[in-house]
Design a protein around this motif. Structure first.
Motif, short mmCIF file in Angstrom:
data_model
loop_
_atom_site.label_atom_id
_atom_site.label_comp_id
_atom_site.label_asym_id
_atom_site.label_seq_id
_atom_site.Cartn_x
_atom_site.Cartn_y
_atom_site.Cartn_z
N ALA A 46 23.04 -59.75 -6.54
CA ALA A 46 23.46 -60.00 -5.16
C ALA A 46 24.85 -59.41 -4.90
O ALA A 46 25.08 -58.79 -3.86
N PHE A 47 25.76 -59.58 -5.86
CA PHE A 47 27.10 -59.00 -5.71
C PHE A 47 27.03 -57.47 -5.71
O PHE A 47 27.74 -56.81 -4.95
N LYS A 48 26.18 -56.90 -6.56
CA LYS A 48 26.04 -55.44 -6.60
C LYS A 48 25.50 -54.91 -5.28
O LYS A 48 25.99 -53.90 -4.77
N VAL A 49 24.49 -55.59 -4.72
CA VAL A 49 23.92 -55.17 -3.45
C VAL A 49 24.98 -55.22 -2.35
O VAL A 49 25.13 -54.28 -1.56
N ALA A 50 25.72 -56.31 -2.30
CA ALA A 50 26.77 -56.45 -1.29
C ALA A 50 27.80 -55.33 -1.42
O ALA A 50 28.24 -54.77 -0.41
N GLU A 51 28.17 -55.00 -2.64
CA GLU A 51 29.15 -53.93 -2.86
C GLU A 51 28.60 -52.59 -2.39
O GLU A 51 29.29 -51.83 -1.69
N ILE A 52 27.37 -52.28 -2.76
CA ILE A 52 26.75 -51.01 -2.37
C ILE A 52 26.67 -50.90 -0.85
O ILE A 52 26.93 -49.84 -0.28
N LEU A 53 26.32 -52.01 -0.19
CA LEU A 53 26.15 -51.99 1.25
C LEU A 53 27.44 -52.21 2.02
O LEU A 53 27.45 -52.18 3.25
N GLY A 54 28.54 -52.44 1.29
CA GLY A 54 29.83 -52.62 1.94
C GLY A 54 29.93 -53.88 2.77
O GLY A 54 30.60 -53.92 3.80
N LYS A 55 29.25 -54.92 2.33
CA LYS A 55 29.22 -56.20 3.05
C LYS A 55 29.71 -57.32 2.15
O LYS A 55 29.67 -57.21 0.93
N ASP A 56 30.12 -58.40 2.77
CA ASP A 56 30.43 -59.62 2.03
C ASP A 56 29.11 -60.23 1.59
O ASP A 56 28.13 -60.22 2.35
N ILE A 57 29.08 -60.75 0.39
CA ILE A 57 27.84 -61.34 -0.14
C ILE A 57 27.28 -62.43 0.78
O ILE A 57 26.08 -62.56 0.94
N ASN A 58 28.17 -63.19 1.42
CA ASN A 58 27.72 -64.25 2.32
C ASN A 58 27.04 -63.71 3.57
O ASN A 58 26.20 -64.39 4.16
N ASP A 59 27.41 -62.51 3.98
CA ASP A 59 26.77 -61.90 5.15
C ASP A 59 25.32 -61.52 4.88
O ASP A 59 24.50 -61.48 5.78
#
Length: 79
Positions: A46-59
């Motif tokens: 989940a953290f990796k996905v958020a980083e790749i997509l440039g979003k906060d994990i909570n978003d």
């Protein structure tokens, strides 16, 4: 529950499910399952996905359960 936030964020980055999956070392079906609510990513993923997509994990994953590995090799769900 479908994860429309993940789908929307991925499409905004102009990535296909296959491209995102490849960046994570998974098959397209894994990302499809996350987006369609059939499964949820591990906390690490989940953290990796958020980083790749440039979003906060909570978003992207707010309100979803993700799996975390415990020291005793059990998997527990957290919100």
């Amino acid at each position: 529950m479908k994860n429309q936030s993940l789908t929307h964020a991925r499409k905004n980055m102009e990535l296909t499910q296959e491209e995102l999956a490849g960046m994570l070392g998974y098959q397209k079906a894994t990302v499809s399952n996350w987006e369609n609510g059939y499964s949820n990513p591990s906390l690490t993923d989940a953290f990796k996905v958020a980083e790749i997509l440039g979003k906060d994990i909570n978003d992207i994953f707010s309100g979803l359960k993700v799996q975390v590995s415990c020291t005793d090799n059990e998997k527990r769900e957290v919100i």
